[in-house]
Structure formats: structure tokens, C-alpha cells
Design a protein around this motif. Structure first.
Motif, PDB file in Angstrom:
ATOM      1  N   ARG A  46      86.792  36.175  -8.918  1.00 41.67           N
ATOM      2  CA  ARG A  46      87.492  34.905  -9.038  1.00 41.67           C
ATOM      3  C   ARG A  46      87.875  34.437  -7.647  1.00 41.67           C
ATOM      4  O   ARG A  46      88.627  35.107  -6.946  1.00 41.67           O
ATOM      5  N   THR A  47      87.343  33.302  -7.231  1.00 42.16           N
ATOM      6  CA  THR A  47      87.631  32.786  -5.895  1.00 42.16           C
ATOM      7  C   THR A  47      88.514  31.546  -5.931  1.00 42.16           C
ATOM      8  O   THR A  47      89.209  31.260  -4.963  1.00 42.16           O
ATOM      9  N   GLY A  48      88.429  30.779  -7.011  1.00 43.42           N
ATOM     10  CA  GLY A  48      89.163  29.522  -7.087  1.00 43.42           C
ATOM     11  C   GLY A  48      88.537  28.422  -6.255  1.00 43.42           C
ATOM     12  O   GLY A  48      89.067  27.324  -6.174  1.00 43.42           O
ATOM     13  N   ARG A  49      87.383  28.721  -5.652  1.00 39.79           N
ATOM     14  CA  ARG A  49      86.700  27.727  -4.805  1.00 39.79           C
ATOM     15  C   ARG A  49      85.268  27.563  -5.286  1.00 39.79           C
ATOM     16  O   ARG A  49      84.514  28.541  -5.371  1.00 39.79           O
ATOM     17  N   PHE A  50      84.899  26.343  -5.597  1.00 40.77           N
ATOM     18  CA  PHE A  50      83.557  26.030  -6.067  1.00 40.77           C
ATOM     19  C   PHE A  50      83.319  24.539  -5.872  1.00 40.77           C
ATOM     20  O   PHE A  50      84.257  23.778  -5.632  1.00 40.77           O
ATOM     21  N   ARG A  51      82.075  24.148  -5.966  1.00 43.34           N
ATOM     22  CA  ARG A  51      81.716  22.734  -5.836  1.00 43.34           C
ATOM     23  C   ARG A  51      81.646  22.109  -7.227  1.00 43.34           C
ATOM     24  O   ARG A  51      81.292  22.768  -8.191  1.00 43.34           O
ATOM     25  N   ARG A  52      81.963  20.835  -7.296  1.00 39.30           N
ATOM     26  CA  ARG A  52      81.814  20.073  -8.531  1.00 39.30           C
ATOM     27  C   ARG A  52      80.646  19.117  -8.364  1.00 39.30           C
ATOM     28  O   ARG A  52      80.465  18.536  -7.302  1.00 39.30           O
ATOM     29  N   GLY A  53      79.887  18.984  -9.415  1.00 40.24           N
ATOM     30  CA  GLY A  53      78.764  18.063  -9.396  1.00 40.24           C
ATOM     31  C   GLY A  53      78.832  17.127 -10.584  1.00 40.24           C
ATOM     32  O   GLY A  53      79.683  17.269 -11.460  1.00 40.24           O
ATOM     33  N   GLY A  54      77.915  16.215 -10.608  1.00 38.73           N
ATOM     34  CA  GLY A  54      77.834  15.281 -11.719  1.00 38.73           C
ATOM     35  C   GLY A  54      76.895  15.792 -12.791  1.00 38.73           C
ATOM     36  O   GLY A  54      76.959  16.948 -13.204  1.00 38.73           O
ATOM     37  N   ARG A  55      75.986  14.959 -13.183  1.00 40.16           N
ATOM     38  CA  ARG A  55      75.046  15.295 -14.251  1.00 40.16           C
ATOM     39  C   ARG A  55      73.854  16.126 -13.783  1.00 40.16           C
ATOM     40  O   ARG A  55      73.129  16.665 -14.592  1.00 40.16           O
ATOM     41  N   GLU A  56      73.651  16.200 -12.503  1.00 39.25           N
ATOM     42  CA  GLU A  56      72.505  16.926 -11.960  1.00 39.25           C
ATOM     43  C   GLU A  56      72.905  18.326 -11.506  1.00 39.25           C
ATOM     44  O   GLU A  56      74.012  18.545 -11.053  1.00 39.25           O
ATOM     45  N   LEU A  57      71.976  19.252 -11.597  1.00 33.86           N
ATOM     46  CA  LEU A  57      72.188  20.625 -11.161  1.00 33.86           C
ATOM     47  C   LEU A  57      72.517  20.656  -9.674  1.00 33.86           C
ATOM     48  O   LEU A  57      71.825  20.024  -8.867  1.00 33.86           O
ATOM     49  N   LEU A  58      73.574  21.347  -9.314  1.00 32.73           N
ATOM     50  CA  LEU A  58      73.918  21.506  -7.900  1.00 32.73           C
ATOM     51  C   LEU A  58      72.888  22.408  -7.238  1.00 32.73           C
ATOM     52  O   LEU A  58      72.529  23.454  -7.781  1.00 32.73           O
ATOM     53  N   GLN A  59      72.419  22.025  -6.092  1.00 29.54           N
ATOM     54  CA  GLN A  59      71.420  22.801  -5.367  1.00 29.54           C
ATOM     55  C   GLN A  59      72.089  23.710  -4.348  1.00 29.54           C
ATOM     56  O   GLN A  59      73.153  23.395  -3.832  1.00 29.54           O
ATOM     57  N   THR A  60      71.446  24.824  -4.052  1.00 26.65           N
ATOM     58  CA  THR A  60      71.932  25.718  -3.008  1.00 26.65           C
ATOM     59  C   THR A  60      71.082  25.513  -1.761  1.00 26.65           C
ATOM     60  O   THR A  60      69.910  25.140  -1.856  1.00 26.65           O
ATOM     61  N   PRO A  61      71.638  25.769  -0.585  1.00 28.73           N
ATOM     62  CA  PRO A  61      70.890  25.549   0.653  1.00 28.73           C
ATOM     63  C   PRO A  61      69.578  26.337   0.725  1.00 28.73           C
ATOM     64  O   PRO A  61      68.584  25.836   1.205  1.00 28.73           O
ATOM     65  N   GLY A  62      69.557  27.562   0.217  1.00 28.26           N
ATOM     66  CA  GLY A  62      68.357  28.385   0.309  1.00 28.26           C
ATOM     67  C   GLY A  62      67.365  28.186  -0.817  1.00 28.26           C
ATOM     68  O   GLY A  62      66.349  28.869  -0.874  1.00 28.26           O
ATOM     69  N   GLY A  63      67.649  27.266  -1.727  1.00 31.02           N
ATOM     70  CA  GLY A  63      66.742  27.028  -2.829  1.00 31.02           C
ATOM     71  C   GLY A  63      66.875  28.016  -3.977  1.00 31.02           C
ATOM     72  O   GLY A  63      66.087  27.999  -4.908  1.00 31.02           O
ATOM     73  N   THR A  64      67.890  28.885  -3.912  1.00 36.05           N
ATOM     74  CA  THR A  64      68.111  29.819  -5.013  1.00 36.05           C
ATOM     75  C   THR A  64      68.862  29.104  -6.136  1.00 36.05           C
ATOM     76  O   THR A  64      69.451  28.038  -5.935  1.00 36.05           O
ATOM     77  N   LEU A  65      68.854  29.708  -7.315  1.00 35.58           N
ATOM     78  CA  LEU A  65      69.568  29.110  -8.433  1.00 35.58           C
ATOM     79  C   LEU A  65      71.068  29.157  -8.179  1.00 35.58           C
ATOM     80  O   LEU A  65      71.595  30.171  -7.745  1.00 35.58           O
ATOM     81  N   PRO A  66      71.764  28.054  -8.442  1.00 35.74           N
ATOM     82  CA  PRO A  66      73.207  28.047  -8.236  1.00 35.74           C
ATOM     83  C   PRO A  66      73.896  28.916  -9.271  1.00 35.74           C
ATOM     84  O   PRO A  66      73.372  29.148 -10.372  1.00 35.74           O
ATOM     85  N   GLY A  67      75.069  29.414  -8.939  1.00 36.83           N
ATOM     86  CA  GLY A  67      75.806  30.260  -9.856  1.00 36.83           C
ATOM     87  C   GLY A  67      77.294  30.081  -9.725  1.00 36.83           C
ATOM     88  O   GLY A  67      77.788  29.369  -8.849  1.00 36.83           O
ATOM     89  N   ILE A  68      78.011  30.755 -10.622  1.00 36.51           N
ATOM     90  CA  ILE A  68      79.470  30.774 -10.604  1.00 36.51           C
ATOM     91  C   ILE A  68      79.905  31.946 -11.476  1.00 36.51           C
ATOM     92  O   ILE A  68      79.198  32.326 -12.414  1.00 36.51           O
ATOM     93  N   SER A  69      81.066  32.510 -11.166  1.00 39.25           N
ATOM     94  CA  SER A  69      81.588  33.597 -11.999  1.00 39.25           C
ATOM     95  C   SER A  69      82.225  33.005 -13.258  1.00 39.25           C
ATOM     96  O   SER A  69      82.632  31.836 -13.281  1.00 39.25           O
ATOM     97  N   PHE A  70      82.305  33.823 -14.295  1.00 31.27           N
ATOM     98  CA  PHE A  70      82.985  33.385 -15.515  1.00 31.27           C
ATOM     99  C   PHE A  70      84.412  32.968 -15.202  1.00 31.27           C
ATOM    100  O   PHE A  70      84.919  31.986 -15.752  1.00 31.27           O
TER     101      PHE A  70
END
Length: 95
Positions: A46-70
């Protein structure tokens, strides 16, 4: 879910979620939000820090699949409930 990198093991649940989203778009007598998880949601810190996006999948700089912890996904849900900014809309979160 219509890309080469989408994990096939999630295809069935993603199709069901897409169908549900289409049904929600037709509802006009109920306030709702739709928080779409990124492909890489799972256990983690749990970091409490993440990006918010709209309707489109957020991209990562390295082209990997974006993720987040539960845990951080849950924080995003509570944040939206406490300060709604996506009434009758879809959004996503990721690192």
C-alpha cells in the motif's frame, strides 16, 4: 482487451465487464461510477500514490502492463466515494 498484450486468462471476465459497462451507459436514473482496474492488479504494498486516468488504459514508460495493488485500488475507490469526480463515468488508476 483487444490487444496482443492482453492476458488471455482474463478475456472472459473482461468481456463480461465490457457488457456491464454498456448496460450502465444506458442508465439515466442512477448515479454510478465505474473504476476499471488495470491488467496488473494484485497483491502488493500500500503506497497511497498512484495515477488516475480517464477511460483509456494508463500506459507505463517501458511499455509494460500497468498495475496497482489491491490496497491502493481500494484507496482509489474510497477517494472517489468521498470526493466524487466521475459520476456516471468510467475511470482507471495505476502506478
Amino acid at each position: 482487451m483487444d490487444t496482443d498484450v492482453f492476458p488471455p486468462e482474463f478475456a472472459k471476465s473482461a468481456a463480461a465487464a465490457a457488457h456491464f459497462w454498456k448496460l450502465l451507459e444506458q442508465v439515466d436514473d442512477l448515479d454510478w461510477i465505474y473504476l476499471a482496474p488495470p491488467p496488473g492488479i494484485g497483491p502488493g504494498e500500500r503506497t497511497g500514490r498512484f495515477r488516475r486516468g480517464g477511460r483509456e488504459l494508463l500506459q507505463t514508460p517501458g511499455g509494460t502492463l500497468p498495475g496497482i495493488s489491491f490496497d491502493d485500488y481500494a484507496i482509489a475507490i474510497v477517494d472517489e466515494l468521498e470526493s466524487p469526480s466521475h459520476i456516471r463515468d468510467r475511470f482507471t488508476v495505476a502506478y
